[in-house]
Design an enzyme around this catalytic site. Sequence first.
Site, PDB file in Angstrom:
ATOM      1  N   ARG A  92       9.186  -7.791 -16.396  1.00  0.00           N
ATOM      2  CA  ARG A  92       8.499  -7.112 -15.272  1.00  0.00           C
ATOM      3  C   ARG A  92       7.002  -7.481 -15.250  1.00  0.00           C
ATOM      4  NH1 ARG A  92      11.730  -1.385 -14.383  1.00  0.00           N
ATOM      5  NH2 ARG A  92      13.176  -2.236 -13.087  1.00  0.00           N
ATOM      6  N   LYS A 117      30.916   3.266  -8.447  1.00  0.00           N
ATOM      7  CA  LYS A 117      31.273   4.102  -7.363  1.00  0.00           C
ATOM      8  C   LYS A 117      31.034   3.672  -5.960  1.00  0.00           C
ATOM      9  CE  LYS A 117      30.554   8.318 -10.166  1.00  0.00           C
ATOM     10  NZ  LYS A 117      29.887   9.498 -10.364  1.00  0.00           N
ATOM     11  N   GLY A 168      19.334  -3.983 -10.553  1.00  0.00           N
ATOM     12  CA  GLY A 168      20.182  -3.320 -11.200  1.00  0.00           C
ATOM     13  C   GLY A 168      21.043  -4.112 -12.500  1.00  0.00           C
ATOM     14  N   GLY A 220      17.285   0.310  -7.174  1.00  0.00           N
ATOM     15  CA  GLY A 220      17.300   1.167  -5.763  1.00  0.00           C
ATOM     16  C   GLY A 220      16.756   0.225  -4.586  1.00  0.00           C
TER      17      GLY A 220
END
Length: 410
Positions: A40, A211, A367, A390
């Site tokens: 990053r 999920k 992610g 996100g």
Amino acid sequence: MAKKTVASLTEADLAGKRVLVRVDFNVPLDKEQRITDDTRIRAALPTIQYLRERGAKVILCSHLGRPFQKDKNTGEVKLVKEGNSLAPVATRLAELLGTDVQFAPDCIGEAAQRVVQNLQNGQVALLENVRFYAEEEANDPAFAQKLAALADLYVNDAFGTAHRAHASTEGVAHYLKPAVAGFLIEKELQYLQGAIENPRRPLAAIIGGSKVSSKIGVIETLLEKVDRLILGGGMIFTFYLAQGLRVGKSLVETDKVELAKNLMAKAQARGIQLLLPTDVVVADKFAPDAQAQTVPVTAIPDEWMGLDIGPASVEQIRQALQGCQTVVWNGPMGVFEFERFAAGTRAVAQILADLTAQGCTTIIGGGDSVAAVEQAGLADRMSHISTGGGASLELLEGKLLPGIAALEDA
């Protein structure tokens, strides 16, 4: 969502000016406060160097970790500064830039102002963690104004937090003009928005993860856009349940079975190829040393749980992606943290690397899939690796990201 970028600012705009740059330096640190992955920090270098070369005084701000933590015994929320300081990041950034980086022990007030006042043209300062103030996440206008008081103009290059309306990502853009996007955000928008709004076709998406509930929005949006949709990860067992199959002890969301049926019906109605794995690697327990066997999805043993996709499914994915011009991947195919159940995820990473070499645009949407691609040593063989988790998902869903919406239109 075309936005003005830092490239629109010339030396005349920047020389001698104080530029507040929101970066995403939320890097992992070990117990000795050593940075274990500086990706990053490196991602922000092009914007920092552009500003330095044009004589700007560069003031960087970021968050790190979650400094406000709930006490397990009392339930009281306390500020924990230890282990959440950006000081180690200033040291690493100085090494990468090959120049001193002034570290301010606060992000607002006198301590921050003193450091900023001493900056010469082309020099860099890093402010202390903005999340040491609860007002940051509350997007408090008074706090945003205190940040803005340090600078003349604003650049947001923190894509990973662009989906949050915080003081340093959204609030401050109302008090500093111009407020523009950095090169990293520009690149993220170019790839992620481009993939959805103006892709080279055929466009395929691979959506994994544990999920269905966390990926509903993105699956529904993609069903309007893609030519092929491939599902993997723990979420597939909810779809198998919707098809009337037995799934043993695999992870399922029983309250999402109807939704899974609706999504499959929607894909069929739109003529979109929706692919579910045909075989899975099952385990007798959720553990790295579990017993494992590969079975067809129609024959999952009652006491076993699916933790990866099988080799026939990998081959099916390879065939489905042949000829695709754009592929977006978000979410692993299995529990890749366990070596025994990492093969499916690694194989998909290899398929995408091979497609990139054939001229396909491959986008890894943040992610866990980024971690998986890096673990496989294939990161440099993808067209684009998103720095946001996100934020990537929300952009793929077609949502407006507050940190980007607040910037000036191109």
